[in-house]
Design a protein around this motif. Structure first.
Motif, short mmCIF file in Angstrom:
data_model
loop_
_atom_site.label_atom_id
_atom_site.label_comp_id
_atom_site.label_asym_id
_atom_site.label_seq_id
_atom_site.Cartn_x
_atom_site.Cartn_y
_atom_site.Cartn_z
N ALA A 40 0.83 -1.21 0.00
CA ALA A 40 0.00 0.00 0.00
C ALA A 40 0.86 1.26 0.00
CB ALA A 40 -0.95 -0.01 1.20
N LEU A 41 1.96 1.23 0.76
CA LEU A 41 2.87 2.37 0.77
C LEU A 41 3.53 2.57 -0.59
CD1 LEU A 41 4.54 1.87 4.26
CD2 LEU A 41 2.92 3.66 3.60
N LEU A 42 3.89 1.48 -1.26
CA LEU A 42 4.47 1.58 -2.60
C LEU A 42 3.47 2.15 -3.59
CD1 LEU A 42 6.51 -1.74 -2.90
CD2 LEU A 42 7.41 0.58 -2.77
N VAL A 43 2.21 1.72 -3.50
CA VAL A 43 1.16 2.26 -4.37
C VAL A 43 1.07 3.77 -4.20
CG1 VAL A 43 -1.36 2.36 -4.67
CG2 VAL A 43 -0.21 0.15 -4.57
N ASN A 44 1.09 4.21 -2.95
CA ASN A 44 1.00 5.63 -2.66
C ASN A 44 2.25 6.39 -3.13
OD1 ASN A 44 -0.30 7.92 -1.46
ND2 ASN A 44 1.18 7.77 0.19
N GLU A 45 3.41 5.84 -2.88
CA GLU A 45 4.68 6.52 -3.20
C GLU A 45 4.88 6.69 -4.71
OE1 GLU A 45 8.31 8.39 -2.63
OE2 GLU A 45 6.83 7.86 -1.10
N PHE A 46 4.54 5.64 -5.49
CA PHE A 46 4.82 5.66 -6.92
C PHE A 46 3.59 5.89 -7.78
CE2 PHE A 46 8.30 2.99 -5.18
CZ PHE A 46 9.35 3.83 -5.52
N CYS A 47 2.47 6.25 -7.14
CA CYS A 47 1.21 6.52 -7.86
C CYS A 47 0.81 5.33 -8.73
CB CYS A 47 1.33 7.79 -8.70
SG CYS A 47 1.67 9.25 -7.72
N TRP A 48 0.99 4.13 -8.22
CA TRP A 48 0.58 2.92 -8.91
C TRP A 48 -0.89 2.65 -8.64
CZ3 TRP A 48 5.08 -0.62 -6.89
CH2 TRP A 48 6.26 -0.29 -7.56
N SER A 49 -1.49 1.80 -9.44
CA SER A 49 -2.85 1.36 -9.16
C SER A 49 -2.77 0.08 -8.32
CB SER A 49 -3.61 1.09 -10.46
OG SER A 49 -3.09 -0.06 -11.09
N ILE A 50 -3.87 -0.27 -7.71
CA ILE A 50 -3.92 -1.49 -6.91
C ILE A 50 -3.62 -2.70 -7.79
CG2 ILE A 50 -5.45 -2.98 -5.56
CD1 ILE A 50 -4.53 -0.49 -4.09
N GLU A 51 -4.04 -2.66 -9.05
CA GLU A 51 -3.80 -3.78 -9.96
C GLU A 51 -2.32 -4.02 -10.19
OE1 GLU A 51 -6.00 -1.29 -10.71
OE2 GLU A 51 -7.83 -2.41 -10.32
N ASP A 52 -1.50 -2.98 -10.05
CA ASP A 52 -0.06 -3.12 -10.24
C ASP A 52 0.60 -3.99 -9.17
OD1 ASP A 52 -0.02 -1.50 -12.52
OD2 ASP A 52 0.26 0.32 -11.33
N VAL A 53 -0.02 -4.07 -8.00
CA VAL A 53 0.59 -4.83 -6.91
C VAL A 53 -0.29 -5.98 -6.44
CG1 VAL A 53 1.98 -2.89 -6.10
CG2 VAL A 53 -0.31 -3.25 -5.16
N ALA A 54 -1.38 -6.23 -7.13
CA ALA A 54 -2.28 -7.31 -6.72
C ALA A 54 -1.57 -8.66 -6.87
CB ALA A 54 -3.54 -7.29 -7.57
N TYR A 55 -1.86 -9.56 -5.96
CA TYR A 55 -1.24 -10.88 -5.98
C TYR A 55 -2.20 -11.88 -5.39
CZ TYR A 55 -0.40 -10.31 -0.99
OH TYR A 55 -0.57 -10.13 0.36
N LEU A 56 -1.95 -13.14 -5.64
CA LEU A 56 -2.73 -14.23 -5.05
C LEU A 56 -1.81 -15.03 -4.13
CD1 LEU A 56 -4.66 -15.58 -8.16
CD2 LEU A 56 -5.53 -14.12 -6.34
N LYS A 57 -2.33 -15.39 -3.00
CA LYS A 57 -1.54 -16.19 -2.07
C LYS A 57 -1.50 -17.63 -2.55
CE LYS A 57 -2.49 -13.48 2.02
NZ LYS A 57 -3.00 -13.48 3.39
#
Length: 75
Positions: A40-57
């Motif tokens: 979440a911090l990376l999304v905020n820092e780099f103006c990414w979308s949630i889809e950019d960091v979404a993952y499956l466990k």
């Protein structure tokens, strides 16, 4: 304050020097116990979308996979 050096008999000065080196070498460190918060911090820092960091466990509970199937595999 000294709990880290207590277990391994590492002098406090050595630990402080190591922390300063880590601080100088790395701008951002993610801790696995707070992985989602780190993303979440990376999304905020780099103006990414949630889809950019979404993952499956991997090896998640079966109930989680059923929810994923309903959300993304609806026919």
């Amino acid at each position: 304050k000294e709990w880290m050096s207590y277990d391994r008999d590492i002098p406090e000065e050595v630990l402080q020097a190591w922390f300063k080196k880590l601080d100088a070498d790395f701008e951002f460190v993610m801790i696995m116990e707070y992985y989602d918060l780190g993303l979440a911090l990376l999304v905020n820092e780099f103006c990414w979308s949630i889809e950019d960091v979404a993952y499956l466990k991997v090896n998640a509970q079966e109930a989680v996979w059923e929810i994923i199937k309903k959300l993304f595999c609806a026919s």
